[in-house]
Design a protein around this motif. Structure first.
Motif, PDB file in Angstrom:
ATOM      1  N   LYS A  19       0.936  -1.214  -0.006  1.00 50.86           N
ATOM      2  CA  LYS A  19      -0.041  -0.102   0.071  1.00 50.86           C
ATOM      3  C   LYS A  19       1.039   1.157   0.067  1.00 50.86           C
ATOM      4  O   LYS A  19       1.844   1.377   0.796  1.00 50.86           O
ATOM      5  CB  LYS A  19      -0.825  -0.074   1.151  1.00 50.86           C
ATOM      6  N   ARG A  20       0.493   2.080  -0.954  1.00 53.58           N
ATOM      7  CA  ARG A  20       1.542   3.483  -1.172  1.00 53.58           C
ATOM      8  C   ARG A  20       0.401   4.494  -0.703  1.00 53.58           C
ATOM      9  O   ARG A  20      -0.814   4.676  -1.082  1.00 53.58           O
ATOM     10  CB  ARG A  20       2.076   3.539  -2.625  1.00 53.58           C
ATOM     11  N   PHE A  21       0.849   5.628   0.011  1.00 53.46           N
ATOM     12  CA  PHE A  21       0.249   7.031   0.076  1.00 53.46           C
ATOM     13  C   PHE A  21       1.285   7.837  -0.631  1.00 53.46           C
ATOM     14  O   PHE A  21       2.257   8.437   0.034  1.00 53.46           O
ATOM     15  CB  PHE A  21       0.041   7.298   1.486  1.00 53.46           C
ATOM     16  N   GLY A  22       0.895   8.272  -1.812  1.00 52.70           N
ATOM     17  CA  GLY A  22       1.913   8.952  -2.577  1.00 52.70           C
ATOM     18  C   GLY A  22       3.368   8.304  -2.466  1.00 52.70           C
ATOM     19  O   GLY A  22       3.362   7.257  -3.067  1.00 52.70           O
ATOM     20  N   GLY A  59     -11.024  -3.386   5.433  1.00 51.63           N
ATOM     21  CA  GLY A  59     -11.893  -3.074   4.371  1.00 51.63           C
ATOM     22  C   GLY A  59     -11.894  -1.385   4.397  1.00 51.63           C
ATOM     23  O   GLY A  59     -12.522  -0.934   3.528  1.00 51.63           O
ATOM     24  N   HIS A  60     -11.414  -0.760   5.197  1.00 48.28           N
ATOM     25  CA  HIS A  60     -11.394   0.866   5.301  1.00 48.28           C
ATOM     26  C   HIS A  60     -10.486   1.184   4.102  1.00 48.28           C
ATOM     27  O   HIS A  60     -10.584   2.349   3.574  1.00 48.28           O
ATOM     28  CB  HIS A  60     -10.788   1.342   6.593  1.00 48.28           C
ATOM     29  N   TYR A  61      -9.227   0.571   3.924  1.00 45.74           N
ATOM     30  CA  TYR A  61      -8.380   0.912   2.782  1.00 45.74           C
ATOM     31  C   TYR A  61      -8.316  -0.267   1.675  1.00 45.74           C
ATOM     32  O   TYR A  61      -8.656  -1.424   2.003  1.00 45.74           O
ATOM     33  CB  TYR A  61      -6.903   1.172   3.256  1.00 45.74           C
ATOM     34  N   LEU A  62      -7.912   0.193   0.469  1.00 43.85           N
ATOM     35  CA  LEU A  62      -7.709  -0.712  -0.596  1.00 43.85           C
ATOM     36  C   LEU A  62      -6.331  -1.252  -0.625  1.00 43.85           C
ATOM     37  O   LEU A  62      -5.676  -0.138  -1.026  1.00 43.85           O
ATOM     38  CB  LEU A  62      -8.506  -0.548  -1.805  1.00 43.85           C
ATOM     39  N   ASP A  64      -2.855  -1.686  -2.740  1.00 46.96           N
ATOM     40  CA  ASP A  64      -2.511  -1.485  -4.136  1.00 46.96           C
ATOM     41  C   ASP A  64      -2.161  -2.846  -4.815  1.00 46.96           C
ATOM     42  O   ASP A  64      -2.377  -3.069  -5.789  1.00 46.96           O
ATOM     43  CB  ASP A  64      -1.249  -0.602  -4.230  1.00 46.96           C
ATOM     44  N   GLY A  83     -11.581  -3.259   0.269  1.00 48.65           N
ATOM     45  CA  GLY A  83     -12.436  -1.853   0.435  1.00 48.65           C
ATOM     46  C   GLY A  83     -13.816  -1.856   0.745  1.00 48.65           C
ATOM     47  O   GLY A  83     -14.573  -0.963   0.651  1.00 48.65           O
ATOM     48  N   ASP A 360      -4.228  22.565  11.674  1.00 45.98           N
ATOM     49  CA  ASP A 360      -4.100  23.437  10.264  1.00 45.98           C
ATOM     50  C   ASP A 360      -3.165  24.515  10.142  1.00 45.98           C
ATOM     51  O   ASP A 360      -3.128  24.919   9.085  1.00 45.98           O
ATOM     52  CB  ASP A 360      -5.583  23.942   9.791  1.00 45.98           C
ATOM     53  N   MET A 361      -2.195  24.437  11.210  1.00 51.36           N
ATOM     54  CA  MET A 361      -1.422  25.266  10.964  1.00 51.36           C
ATOM     55  C   MET A 361       0.119  24.952  10.774  1.00 51.36           C
ATOM     56  O   MET A 361       0.281  23.413  10.989  1.00 51.36           O
ATOM     57  CB  MET A 361      -1.320  26.384  12.083  1.00 51.36           C
ATOM     58  N   LEU A 412      -0.129  16.811   9.367  1.00 51.42           N
ATOM     59  CA  LEU A 412       0.583  15.568   8.524  1.00 51.42           C
ATOM     60  C   LEU A 412       1.929  14.788   9.269  1.00 51.42           C
ATOM     61  O   LEU A 412       1.980  13.923   8.800  1.00 51.42           O
ATOM     62  CB  LEU A 412       0.980  16.249   7.070  1.00 51.42           C
TER      63      LEU A 412
ATOM     64  N   ARG B   2     -11.931   5.845  -5.151  1.00 49.57           N
ATOM     65  CA  ARG B   2     -11.772   6.272  -3.886  1.00 49.57           C
ATOM     66  C   ARG B   2     -10.924   7.595  -3.921  1.00 49.57           C
ATOM     67  O   ARG B   2     -10.190   8.017  -4.737  1.00 49.57           O
ATOM     68  CB  ARG B   2     -11.430   5.173  -2.998  1.00 49.57           C
ATOM     69  N   GLU B   4      -7.927   9.888  -1.980  1.00 50.84           N
ATOM     70  CA  GLU B   4      -6.741   9.713  -1.106  1.00 50.84           C
ATOM     71  C   GLU B   4      -6.136  11.393  -0.956  1.00 50.84           C
ATOM     72  O   GLU B   4      -5.949  11.936  -1.914  1.00 50.84           O
ATOM     73  CB  GLU B   4      -5.652   8.840  -1.666  1.00 50.84           C
ATOM     74  N   THR B   7      -0.566  15.382  -0.412  1.00 57.98           N
ATOM     75  CA  THR B   7       0.357  16.011   0.820  1.00 57.98           C
ATOM     76  C   THR B   7       0.700  17.262  -0.093  1.00 57.98           C
ATOM     77  O   THR B   7       1.168  18.176   0.695  1.00 57.98           O
ATOM     78  CB  THR B   7       1.651  14.919   0.973  1.00 57.98           C
ATOM     79  N   ARG B 224      -6.563  32.889  13.101  1.00 60.72           N
ATOM     80  CA  ARG B 224      -6.463  31.438  12.465  1.00 60.72           C
ATOM     81  C   ARG B 224      -6.300  30.459  13.336  1.00 60.72           C
ATOM     82  O   ARG B 224      -7.086  29.490  13.087  1.00 60.72           O
ATOM     83  CB  ARG B 224      -5.458  31.561  11.639  1.00 60.72           C
ATOM     84  N   ALA B 228      -9.132  27.603  13.865  1.00 63.00           N
ATOM     85  CA  ALA B 228      -8.625  26.174  13.221  1.00 63.00           C
ATOM     86  C   ALA B 228      -9.149  25.207  14.583  1.00 63.00           C
ATOM     87  O   ALA B 228      -9.439  23.937  14.453  1.00 63.00           O
ATOM     88  CB  ALA B 228      -7.341  26.040  12.775  1.00 63.00           C
ATOM     89  N   ARG B 345      -6.705  13.120  -4.230  1.00 63.94           N
ATOM     90  CA  ARG B 345      -6.377  12.536  -5.558  1.00 63.94           C
ATOM     91  C   ARG B 345      -7.579  11.394  -5.824  1.00 63.94           C
ATOM     92  O   ARG B 345      -7.956  10.714  -4.739  1.00 63.94           O
ATOM     93  CB  ARG B 345      -4.945  11.851  -5.367  1.00 63.94           C
ATOM     94  N   ARG B 347      -8.615   8.050  -7.137  1.00 64.51           N
ATOM     95  CA  ARG B 347      -8.148   6.824  -7.803  1.00 64.51           C
ATOM     96  C   ARG B 347      -8.852   5.833  -8.121  1.00 64.51           C
ATOM     97  O   ARG B 347      -9.997   5.491  -7.651  1.00 64.51           O
ATOM     98  CB  ARG B 347      -7.137   6.095  -6.759  1.00 64.51           C
ATOM     99  N   HIS B 349      -9.936   1.934  -9.377  1.00 62.16           N
ATOM    100  CA  HIS B 349      -9.260   0.546  -9.123  1.00 62.16           C
ATOM    101  C   HIS B 349     -10.075  -0.467 -10.084  1.00 62.16           C
ATOM    102  O   HIS B 349     -11.291  -0.402 -10.240  1.00 62.16           O
ATOM    103  CB  HIS B 349      -9.389   0.030  -7.337  1.00 62.16           C
TER     104      HIS B 349
END
Lengths: 521, 349
Positions: A19-22, A59-62, A64, A83, A360-361, A412, B2, B4, B7, B224, B228, B345, B347, B349
């Motif tokens: 599974k990749r995220f970016g 099943g929350h993610y699929l 790759d 999924g 968010d900052m 993030l 779905r 995603e 970033t 802000r 937030a 993004r 995607r 499948h």
């Protein structure tokens, strides 16, 4: 032992899950097998890919690449449609999240039934459901008052409701995500007994944990994930806790050692402090403590026994109803967070994402959050962005906050890095008094050890630290003295060397020295 | 299929997404045009021509954009701090009323001070009006969506009372309107014999000032953070109530200035049809601009183009100018899609 069983005993097989995220490879060709009636421990640091893997399974993610095979009751393995949580539920996978997904205002019974019955039918089939649940409770030893509102149940009871919910839906594979994080040692013990009873009846369990002692005690096999890869797949009795810890982190773990240190002068004194709680009750009643330099004072207790009030008091979020708070021999302004910051108190909040940072900052903005009015960060009403960014770059380096840079969005960051950010914000101010509320919750060993080292450094520098934690191992490792909170009353602080886990557990449950005092009140 | 999270957002996408959103909105709004059996190209061509096709058209569009910039900023400032000010319409009218009260000769000031006076008084009136729901929210926990919205009607009735009563123009042939604003208090025209006035310059300057405040100042930093995450802001020691009050005052003042511009720059006297819902359109403008103050200027121009152009189209081929509302509303929805596309993004499948 399970590993001697025949291969057809396999109830769950993951094959080449990727599974990749970016750019991030969260899961890298993961293979994993779970046998019927076995407990498999899934061990790994935060960000190692445990949660991603379980979310794929549920099943929350699929994924790759790769596939999930689940045995039907007859034992034949067939691929699970990815999924779709409902497909996972149907195939017999149940998941108990670390943060429970129960509705507080409904009864335990209603929570269990929620989502299991067709919406097309105008009423619930309560009687047969009740019957099935009674049987389940009897068979598993999971006893809960089904008619009590979930909001009134203890954390341990809520967890039992979650497990019952999964079993009621016919789970044959149970995934438990950090199940002991919120339990007292006694409750955890009880959970382990229940789990061993359940696996005897044929249930198979994936147990996600970062507590090595538990993993050693409860599992038959351990799979260790690191950076998205399986780095070890071992029978539990062929390994030991130290070995597992090293495998998980990928390097030797320096053991946290607290060197004895003579306490200095008294810096913080709470005398018979009462703090209001919900519904007009006192969350903290007549609590007294003395904190000295070069000292860590541990506060033990099951959550909900006054920790929030104590933390709110020292963080400045709440003013006391009565009693006195003396800092360096002087009364200070209470009930004001900025007052506490100005008084030189460093505060590490329990809920780091909710109270600690603004997701968010940017990283640099969060590092300036407590001090933005000082000349270091602002001048004539404008932020000194250059200076603040330079400060952030230094903090990021000094505290090893893993992020793309000062401009990165804080939401993030991983939990461990958010905690490092908060530690950086608090400790670079050189506070005399530090309140650390659950500083290690949800963090991996690497981040925990790092945080502990930082706190011990601050202690060596001369700070006094109030450490509130539900992790007794952490308390006993770090604290010079320990006090127990039970129903808002604080026990006298005891030298750590003179107490045992068992004793603390009893006091946390209210059977300690506090009992007489409490009953007399 | 779905979603995603991304970033990083590529610059090309950040520009293409809103443009695509507007194109999609125009495409969707073409459906009723086809239904009405008119040429889509002709209709959109007329909208374009009506809004931008001549010097006069452009000045009309700019005049229409002026109050929209102010009310868009009012909404953007407040929404950024999660203060839901739905009352820009009322603040606009109270600002206009205040400007009319001091600008019709009732207050004698040196000539050079008259324009600053109407501006300050109008802004102050809007700000003070917004103070009421802000304080109610902070002190009593009253939902500001309800109070700001309902105050709009209170203000409209109050304005009606004033221009039917004490402020009624005795020379107004009985119409419910105030006396005219004196020349000294009238905002100068930017282009002779058109309706575009100096309020436009003020609105653009306000947009830049709000952007600088939000992105660069301590006030913006606080606003802000409070918007937030109020809990984290409070924990860090920010004076959350004071920040909310300040945001409320600034938001109300901006909406008040919209009213001053309309009464002292465009119309010249106060009536009850001063604003065709500029206060509410400001919310749309702010959302289209995703609360970015500089983008508010662009979004206000877009909305003004659609409204002015649709009026022209309506006169030319008889399709209801209600199409403007349709285009703007649809573009709000497609803009939500666009913002989803920039943050996630897609995607398969």
């Amino acid at each position: 032992m399970s590993e001697t069983r025949e291969p057809e005993d396999i109830v769950l097989r993951l094959r080449g899950i990727t599974k990749r995220f970016g750019a991030l490879l969260a899961n890298d060709a993961i293979d994993l097998e779970l046998r019927r009636g076995a407990i498999l421990a899934l061990l790994g640091e935060n960000g190692a890919g445990k949660t991603t893997l379980m979310n794929i399974l549920f099943g929350h993610y699929l994924a790759d690449e790769g596939e999930v095979l689940i045995a039907d009751p007859g034992g034949t393995l067939s691929p699970l449609r990815g999924g779709s949580p409902s497909a996972a539920l149907e195939a017999g996978v149940g998941m108990v999240h670390q943060h429970f997904t129960l509705a507080d205002n409904l009864s335990a019974f209603e929570n269990i039934l929620l989502g299991t019955q067709s919406l097309a039918r105008p009423w619930l089939d309560r009687r047969s459901a009740r019957h099935k649940l009674d049987q389940l409770m009897e068979g598993s030893g999971l006893s809960v008052d089904l008619d009590a509102a979930v909001g009134m149940l203890s954390v341990g009871e809520r967890q039992r409701v979650e497990i019952l919910k999964a079993l009621y839906r016919g789970a044959r594979i149970l995934i438990l995500d950090e199940p002991t994080a919120v339990l007292t040692p006694q409750e955890a013990e009880r959970l382990f007994e229940t789990l061993s009873r359940l696996v005897e009846q044929g249930l198979s369990i994936v147990f996600i944990s970062h507590k090595l002692a538990e993993v050693m005690a409860v599992s038959q096999r351990v799979v260790v994930l690191r950076a998205g890869k399986v780095v070890a797949d071992l029978a539990t009795d062929e390994t030991n806790a130290a070995n597992l810890a090293e495998t998980m982190v990928g390097r030797a773990i320096p053991k946290t050692v607290r060197t004895a240190m003579a306490p200095g002068e008294e810096i913080l004194n709470l005398n018979k402090v009462c703090v209001a709680g919900a519904h007009g009750r006192l969350a903290l009643s007549d609590a007294s403590l003395i904190l000295r330099q070069h000292e860590i004072l541990g506060i033990a207790g099951v959550s909900g026994n006054g920790q929030v009030a104590l933390s709110n008091l020292i963080c400045g979020l709440q003013a006391p109803e009565s009693g006195s708070v003396i800092l360096h021999g002087q009364a200070i302004e209470l009930g004001s967070p900025s007052g506490m910051v100005a008084a030189g108190i460093g505060r590490i909040p329990e809920d780091r994402l909710h109270d600690g940072v603004v997701g968010d900052m940017n990283v640099w903005e969060n590092l300036a959050l407590e001090d933005y009015l000082t000349p270091a960060f602002s001048r004539t009403g404008f932020m000194r962005r250059g200076a603040a960014r330079a400060h952030a770059r230094r903090s990021i380096e000094d505290f090893d906050v893993r992020c793309p840079g000062p401009e990165a969005a804080t939401r993030l960051l991983s939990g461990g890095n958010v905690q490092k950010l908060i530690l950086a914000r608090v400790l670079t101010r050189g506070p005399n008094v530090i309140l650390a509320n659950q500083p290690s919750r949800g963090l991996d060993i690497g981040a925990v050890t790092e945080g502990h080292r930082r706190l011990l450094d601050a202690r060596a520098r001369g700070a006094g630290i109030v450490l509130i934690s539900e992790d007794l191992d952490e308390l006993l490792t770090l604290s010079d003295r320990v006090a127990v909170l039970h129903r808002g009353r604080m026990s006298p602080a005891m030298a750590t060397e003179e107490v045992t886990i068992r004793q603390l557990g009893l006091m946390m449950a209210g059977h300690g020295t506090e009992r007489t005092a409490h009953d007399a009140a | 299929m779905r979603l995603e999270p991304r970033t990083q957002v590529p610059l090309a996408l950040a520009i293409a997404a809103p443009a695509g959103a507007i194109a999609l909105a125009l495409l969707l709004a073409a459906i009723p045009l086809i239904w009405a059996e008119v040429s889509v190209f002709e209709a959109y061509g007329l909208i374009f021509k009506g809004a931008l096709g001549s010097r006069f058209a452009i000045t009309e569009t700019l005049a229409r954009a002026t109050p929209l910039i102010f009310t868009g900023l009012a909404a953007a400032v407040a929404f950024r701090a999660k203060l839901w000010n739905i009352g820009a319409e009322g603040q606009l009218y109270l600002g206009a009323l205040a400007a009319a009260a001091v600008g019709t000769g009732a207050v004698a000031m040196p000539t050079f001070a008259m324009i600053p006076l109407v501006l300050v008084v109008g802004a102050l009136a809007g700000a003070l009006l917004m103070l009421i729901p802000t304080l109610l929210k902070l002190r009593l926990g009253v939902d500001e969506v309800v109070t700001t919205l309902l105050l709009n009607f209170v203000v409209l009735l109050f304005v009606s009372m004033m221009i039917e009563g004490p402020m009624k123009d005795p020379m107004g042939m009985g119409w419910p309107q105030s006396e005219p604003i004196v020349d000294e208090a009238t905002l100068p025209k930017l282009v002779a014999r058109t309706r575009v006035h100096a309020g436009l310059i003020l609105a653009i300057l306000a947009g830049i000032a709000v952007w600088v405040m939000t992105q660069r100042s301590v006030w913006g930093f606080e606003a802000r953070a409070v918007g937030a995450s109020p809990a984290a802001a409070r924990f860090a020691g920010m004076p959350v109530p004071r920040v909310m009050i300040r945001v409320g005052l600034i938001s109300g003042a901006l909406a008040g200035l919209a009213g001053v511009g309309e009464v002292a720059g465009l119309k010249g006297y106060l009536t009850l049809d001063l604003s065709p819902g500029f206060g509410y359109s400001g919310i749309v403008v702010a959302m289209l601009a995703q609360l970015n103050a500089l983008a508010v200027i662009v979004a206000a121009m877009f909305v003004a183009v659609v409204f002015v152009g649709a009026d022209f189209m309506s006169r030319a081929i008889g399709v209801s100018n209600y199409l403007a509302n349709l285009v703007v509303a649809t573009s709000l929805l497609t803009m939500l899609l666009a913002s989803l596309a920039t943050r996630y993004r897609l995607r398969w499948h």
